[in-house]
Scaffold this motif. Structure first.
Motif, mmCIF file in Angstrom:
data_model
loop_
_atom_site.group_PDB
_atom_site.id
_atom_site.type_symbol
_atom_site.label_atom_id
_atom_site.label_comp_id
_atom_site.label_asym_id
_atom_site.label_seq_id
_atom_site.Cartn_x
_atom_site.Cartn_y
_atom_site.Cartn_z
ATOM 1 N N LEU A 4 0.818 -1.211 0.000
ATOM 2 C CA LEU A 4 0.000 0.000 0.000
ATOM 3 C C LEU A 4 0.853 1.262 0.000
ATOM 4 N N TRP A 5 1.925 1.259 0.814
ATOM 5 C CA TRP A 5 2.752 2.461 0.950
ATOM 6 C C TRP A 5 3.829 2.574 -0.118
ATOM 7 N N VAL B 257 -5.477 -3.709 6.780
ATOM 8 C CA VAL B 257 -4.592 -2.605 6.412
ATOM 9 C C VAL B 257 -5.404 -1.391 5.971
ATOM 10 N N ALA B 258 -6.386 -1.613 5.095
ATOM 11 C CA ALA B 258 -7.196 -0.492 4.610
ATOM 12 C C ALA B 258 -7.945 0.177 5.746
ATOM 13 N N VAL C 15 3.255 2.446 -3.431
ATOM 14 C CA VAL C 15 2.733 2.971 -4.700
ATOM 15 C C VAL C 15 2.423 4.462 -4.555
ATOM 16 N N ARG C 16 2.667 5.197 -5.624
ATOM 17 C CA ARG C 16 2.477 6.655 -5.582
ATOM 18 C C ARG C 16 1.017 7.049 -5.422
ATOM 19 N N SER C 17 0.095 6.205 -5.915
ATOM 20 C CA SER C 17 -1.325 6.559 -5.835
ATOM 21 C C SER C 17 -1.781 6.754 -4.396
ATOM 22 N N THR C 18 -1.176 6.008 -3.462
ATOM 23 C CA THR C 18 -1.530 6.170 -2.051
ATOM 24 C C THR C 18 -1.208 7.584 -1.571
ATOM 25 N N TRP C 19 -0.026 8.061 -1.902
ATOM 26 C CA TRP C 19 0.396 9.385 -1.447
ATOM 27 C C TRP C 19 -0.403 10.499 -2.123
ATOM 28 N N TRP C 20 -0.695 10.337 -3.408
ATOM 29 C CA TRP C 20 -1.518 11.331 -4.092
ATOM 30 C C TRP C 20 -2.934 11.364 -3.527
ATOM 31 N N THR C 21 -3.450 10.189 -3.195
ATOM 32 C CA THR C 21 -4.796 10.119 -2.618
ATOM 33 C C THR C 21 -4.840 10.804 -1.263
#
Length: 270
Positions: A31-32, A129-130, A34-40
Motif C-alpha cells: 500500500l505504501w 490494512v485499509a 505505490v504513488r497513488s496512495t500518497w496522491w490520494t
C-alpha cells in the motif's frame, strides 16, 4: 542435482502461505510503496481543509448577513467536520478500492495469490490494512478540519473538548468502514471505475433519489443505506435511530461487501 528431503518438501506450502501477520505486513508494504496512495492522501488533506474552511465561511456569513432567516447561530466544529466528510470520503475510499483493483489491472494479483493461496486471508489482510490506514487518516483529517474551521468560525463556532474528540473519532471510524466497503466492492467488481460508480450510487445517488419524493416508506429505506446511516452516526442523530445503530448499519454494509468480494475471489480465477 540435489533431492529435497520429504520434511523440507512438506514445509514449502506452509512457508509460501506464511502467517496472517506476514500477509498483513506484505499488504502494508504494498500500500505504501505505490504513488497513488500518497496522491490520494494529499487530495484528501486538501479537500478536507478546503471544504471545512468553505462550510465555516458559509456558517459565519449566514449569521452576519442582512437576512435573519438564514441565521444558524453558534455551531460546533464537529458539525462542520460532518459536512466536510461528505466530499472528503471519495478521496479516502480510493485507498480501499485501489488496494485491490490496481492489482487486477496490473496482474500482480496472481503473484499475491501465489504467495498466499488463501484468498480469504488475502482479503482479510487487505481489509485490516485499509481499515487501519483510513482510520488513522481520518484522525489526521479530523484534526486538520478542526484547525481550519475553528478560526474561520470565530465567535460563531464552539469547540468543546469532549464533543470535538468524539466527532473526530466518529469521522475516523466512518472513513475506515467506508474504506473497507470500497475494498470489498473492488474485490467483487475488479474495476476501479465500476467500483467507484457503484459506491457513488450507493452512498449518494440512490439515497437522495429515495428521499426526494418525501414519502415516509422511501425515506426509511434510504435510512438503511451506508451513506445515510453514516451521516446519522456522524451527526449524533437520535431520529430515526440512535447513532450506534447508524454505525452498525454501516459496519454491516462493509462486512457484506467483504463477503461478496471473498465469494467473487473464490469463484473466479485471478
Amino acid at each position: 542435482m540435489s533431492v529435497l528431503s520429504p520434511t523440507r518438501a512438506a514445509s514449502r506450502p506452509a512457508t509460501r502461505s506464511g502467517s496472517f501477520a506476514g500477509t498483513v505486513a506484505a499488504e502494508w508494504t504494498k500500500l505504501w510503496s505505490v504513488r497513488s496512495t500518497w496522491w490520494t492522501l494529499l487530495a484528501a488533506l486538501l479537500l478536507t481543509a478546503a471544504t471545512a474552511g468553505q462550510l465555516a465561511i458559509y456558517a459565519a456569513n449566514a449569521n452576519t448577513n442582512d437576512d435573519p432567516a438564514d441565521d444558524v447561530g453558534v455551531v460546533t466544529v464537529g458539525s462542520i467536520l460532518a459536512g466536510a466528510v461528505e466530499l472528503t470520503q471519495y478521496a479516502v475510499l480510493a485507498l480501499g478500492l485501489l488496494a485491490i483493483t490496481s492489482e487486477f489491472t496490473s496482474g500482480t494479483i496472481r503473484t499475491t495469490l501465489q504467495c498466499t493461496p488463501s484468498r480469504g486471508r488475502v482479503l482479510l489482510a487487505k481489509a485490516v490494512v485499509a481499515g487501519a490506514v483510513t482510520f488513522g487518516v481520518g484522525l489526521v483529517l479530523g484534526g486538520v478540519g478542526v484547525l481550519v474551521a475553528g478560526p474561520v468560525l470565530g465567535r460563531w463556532g464552539t469547540t468543546p473538548a469532549g464533543g470535538t474528540a468524539r466527532d473526530v473519532l466518529a469521522m475516523a471510524a466512518y472513513l475506515a468502514l467506508v474504506g473497507v466497503l470500497a475494498l470489498g466492492l473492488g474485490a467483487a467488481l475488479r474495476s476501479a471505475v465500476l467500483t467507484l460508480t457503484v459506491l457513488v450510487a450507493t452512498l449518494m445517488v440512490v439515497p437522495l433519489s429515495l428521499q426526494e419524493p418525501d414519502i415516509t416508506v422511501l425515506t426509511r429505506i434510504a435510512d438503511g443505506f451506508p451513506g445515510v446511516a453514516g451521516g446519522h452516526f456522524l451527526a449524533g442523530d437520535t431520529d430515526p435511530y440512535p447513532p450506534v445503530v447508524g454505525l452498525l448499519l454501516l459496519a454491516g454494509w462493509a462486512v457484506a461487501a467483504l463477503a461478496l468480494g471473498r465469494a467473487a475471489l473464490r469463484r473466479r480465477d485471478a
